[in-house]
Write a protein that holds these residues in place. Structure first.
Motif, mmCIF file in Angstrom:
data_model
loop_
_atom_site.group_PDB
_atom_site.id
_atom_site.type_symbol
_atom_site.label_atom_id
_atom_site.label_comp_id
_atom_site.label_asym_id
_atom_site.label_seq_id
_atom_site.Cartn_x
_atom_site.Cartn_y
_atom_site.Cartn_z
ATOM 1 N N VAL A 192 0.837 -1.200 0.000
ATOM 2 C CA VAL A 192 0.000 0.000 0.000
ATOM 3 C C VAL A 192 0.874 1.252 0.000
ATOM 4 N N GLU A 193 1.864 1.282 0.872
ATOM 5 C CA GLU A 193 2.764 2.435 0.948
ATOM 6 C C GLU A 193 3.504 2.627 -0.379
ATOM 7 N N ALA A 194 3.952 1.529 -0.975
ATOM 8 C CA ALA A 194 4.681 1.616 -2.250
ATOM 9 C C ALA A 194 3.793 2.140 -3.373
ATOM 10 N N ALA A 195 2.516 1.767 -3.374
ATOM 11 C CA ALA A 195 1.592 2.249 -4.409
ATOM 12 C C ALA A 195 1.463 3.768 -4.355
ATOM 13 N N VAL A 196 1.372 4.313 -3.136
ATOM 14 C CA VAL A 196 1.247 5.767 -2.979
ATOM 15 C C VAL A 196 2.602 6.439 -3.221
ATOM 16 N N ASP A 197 3.672 5.828 -2.724
ATOM 17 C CA ASP A 197 5.018 6.385 -2.899
ATOM 18 C C ASP A 197 5.440 6.446 -4.366
ATOM 19 N N ASP A 198 4.767 5.703 -5.214
ATOM 20 C CA ASP A 198 5.075 5.697 -6.646
ATOM 21 C C ASP A 198 4.719 7.029 -7.321
ATOM 22 N N PRO A 212 5.250 10.798 -7.926
ATOM 23 C CA PRO A 212 6.405 11.678 -7.726
ATOM 24 C C PRO A 212 6.152 12.743 -6.646
ATOM 25 N N GLY A 213 7.103 12.852 -5.720
ATOM 26 C CA GLY A 213 7.030 13.850 -4.667
ATOM 27 C C GLY A 213 6.154 13.469 -3.484
ATOM 28 N N VAL A 214 5.781 12.182 -3.377
ATOM 29 C CA VAL A 214 4.844 11.748 -2.334
ATOM 30 C C VAL A 214 5.460 10.616 -1.521
ATOM 31 N N ARG A 215 5.155 10.622 -0.233
ATOM 32 C CA ARG A 215 5.566 9.557 0.694
ATOM 33 C C ARG A 215 4.388 9.255 1.613
ATOM 34 N N PHE A 216 4.129 7.970 1.820
ATOM 35 C CA PHE A 216 3.015 7.538 2.669
ATOM 36 C C PHE A 216 3.507 6.470 3.628
ATOM 37 N N THR A 217 3.213 6.644 4.912
ATOM 38 C CA THR A 217 3.531 5.637 5.917
ATOM 39 C C THR A 217 2.308 5.404 6.789
ATOM 40 N N ALA A 218 2.153 4.166 7.206
ATOM 41 C CA ALA A 218 1.037 3.821 8.089
ATOM 42 C C ALA A 218 1.464 2.662 8.971
ATOM 43 N N ALA A 219 0.928 2.628 10.177
ATOM 44 C CA ALA A 219 1.288 1.574 11.123
ATOM 45 C C ALA A 219 0.207 1.419 12.184
ATOM 46 N N ARG A 220 0.245 0.302 12.867
ATOM 47 C CA ARG A 220 -0.652 0.018 13.989
ATOM 48 C C ARG A 220 -0.216 0.887 15.169
ATOM 49 N N ALA A 221 -1.180 1.377 15.915
ATOM 50 C CA ALA A 221 -0.914 2.143 17.128
ATOM 51 C C ALA A 221 -1.962 1.753 18.170
ATOM 52 N N THR A 273 -7.203 0.190 23.024
ATOM 53 C CA THR A 273 -7.915 0.463 21.776
ATOM 54 C C THR A 273 -6.910 0.603 20.633
ATOM 55 N N SER A 274 -7.084 -0.222 19.612
ATOM 56 C CA SER A 274 -6.172 -0.161 18.469
ATOM 57 C C SER A 274 -6.675 0.832 17.438
ATOM 58 N N TYR A 275 -5.747 1.412 16.715
ATOM 59 C CA TYR A 275 -6.059 2.294 15.600
ATOM 60 C C TYR A 275 -4.862 2.286 14.657
ATOM 61 N N VAL A 276 -4.975 3.007 13.557
ATOM 62 C CA VAL A 276 -3.883 3.122 12.599
ATOM 63 C C VAL A 276 -3.464 4.578 12.543
ATOM 64 N N THR A 277 -2.174 4.798 12.532
ATOM 65 C CA THR A 277 -1.654 6.137 12.321
ATOM 66 C C THR A 277 -1.094 6.190 10.899
ATOM 67 N N ALA A 278 -1.454 7.224 10.154
ATOM 68 C CA ALA A 278 -1.045 7.351 8.753
ATOM 69 C C ALA A 278 -0.573 8.770 8.483
ATOM 70 N N THR A 279 0.568 8.877 7.809
ATOM 71 C CA THR A 279 1.115 10.178 7.438
ATOM 72 C C THR A 279 1.337 10.209 5.931
ATOM 73 N N LEU A 280 0.743 11.192 5.302
ATOM 74 C CA LEU A 280 0.888 11.427 3.871
ATOM 75 C C LEU A 280 1.692 12.708 3.708
ATOM 76 N N SER A 281 2.807 12.625 3.010
ATOM 77 C CA SER A 281 3.664 13.792 2.801
ATOM 78 C C SER A 281 3.814 14.048 1.310
ATOM 79 N N ALA A 282 3.753 15.311 0.945
ATOM 80 C CA ALA A 282 3.974 15.714 -0.452
ATOM 81 C C ALA A 282 4.981 16.854 -0.449
#
Length: 167
Positions: free
Chosen positions: A46-52, A54-63, A68-77
């Motif tokens: 998933v991260e690689a699809a978004v990182d493809d 140009p100029g974009v980086r996406f990271t996500a992880a369990r937190a 209580t579980s959730y996902v933290t996601a950071t989208l950078s351009a």
């Protein structure tokens, strides 16, 4: 003799109840066919699809917040990103909804870091996608409910989105 019959009958009833409670049928066939399993998609995919893009980086992880579980996601351009920011957010969150590696949990804590972006402008972009968000602890991230994400992208895990032409 009566006692032996009663014991045998009780044993047979106990076995029958155990079989029925375990979900098995006497014929050995499941009552309903198993649901088809979605194609496995890792967080890395998933991260690689978004990182493809140009100029974009996406990271996500369990937190976790306590238990209580959730996902933290950071989208950078960066400055080199030339696409539509709303389409980028939509694509990244759609990709996140399609991964099968970790359960999304109760919410996604989302940050969009890009030139000229603020929490308020990110909130407006999310609202344009019909995704409600709340600022987390006066910080730079927003909390997105899983119910809004399910409504937008389908029940987790959702089908993987196609990359929009505006990206």
């Amino acid at each position: 003799m009566i006692r032996a019959r009663r014991t045998a009958l009780l044993a047979a009833v106990t076995i029958l109840i155990g079989v029925l409670l375990s979900g098995c049928s006497l014929g050995g066939h499941p009552a309903t066919p198993p649901a088809p399993q979605p194609e496995a998609r890792s967080m890395e995919t998933v991260e690689a699809a978004v990182d493809d893009i140009p100029g974009v980086r996406f990271t996500a992880a369990r937190a976790w917040d306590g238990t209580t579980s959730y996902v933290t996601a950071t989208l950078s351009a960066s400055d080199t990103f030339e696409g539509d920011p709303a389409a980028l957010i939509d694509y990244a969150l759609g990709q996140l909804a399609s991964q099968t590696e970790i359960d999304r949990g109760r919410l996604v804590r989302f940050t969009f870091d890009a030139p000229g972006q603020t929490v308020d402008t990110t909130q407006a972009l999310l609202a344009s996608l019909d995704i409600a968000s709340e600022r987390y602890a006066d910080g730079s991230s927003l909390e997105l409910s899983s119910s809004d994400l399910d409504r937008r992208y389908g029940t987790w895990p959702a089908p993987a989105p196609e990359r929009p032409p505006t990206l």
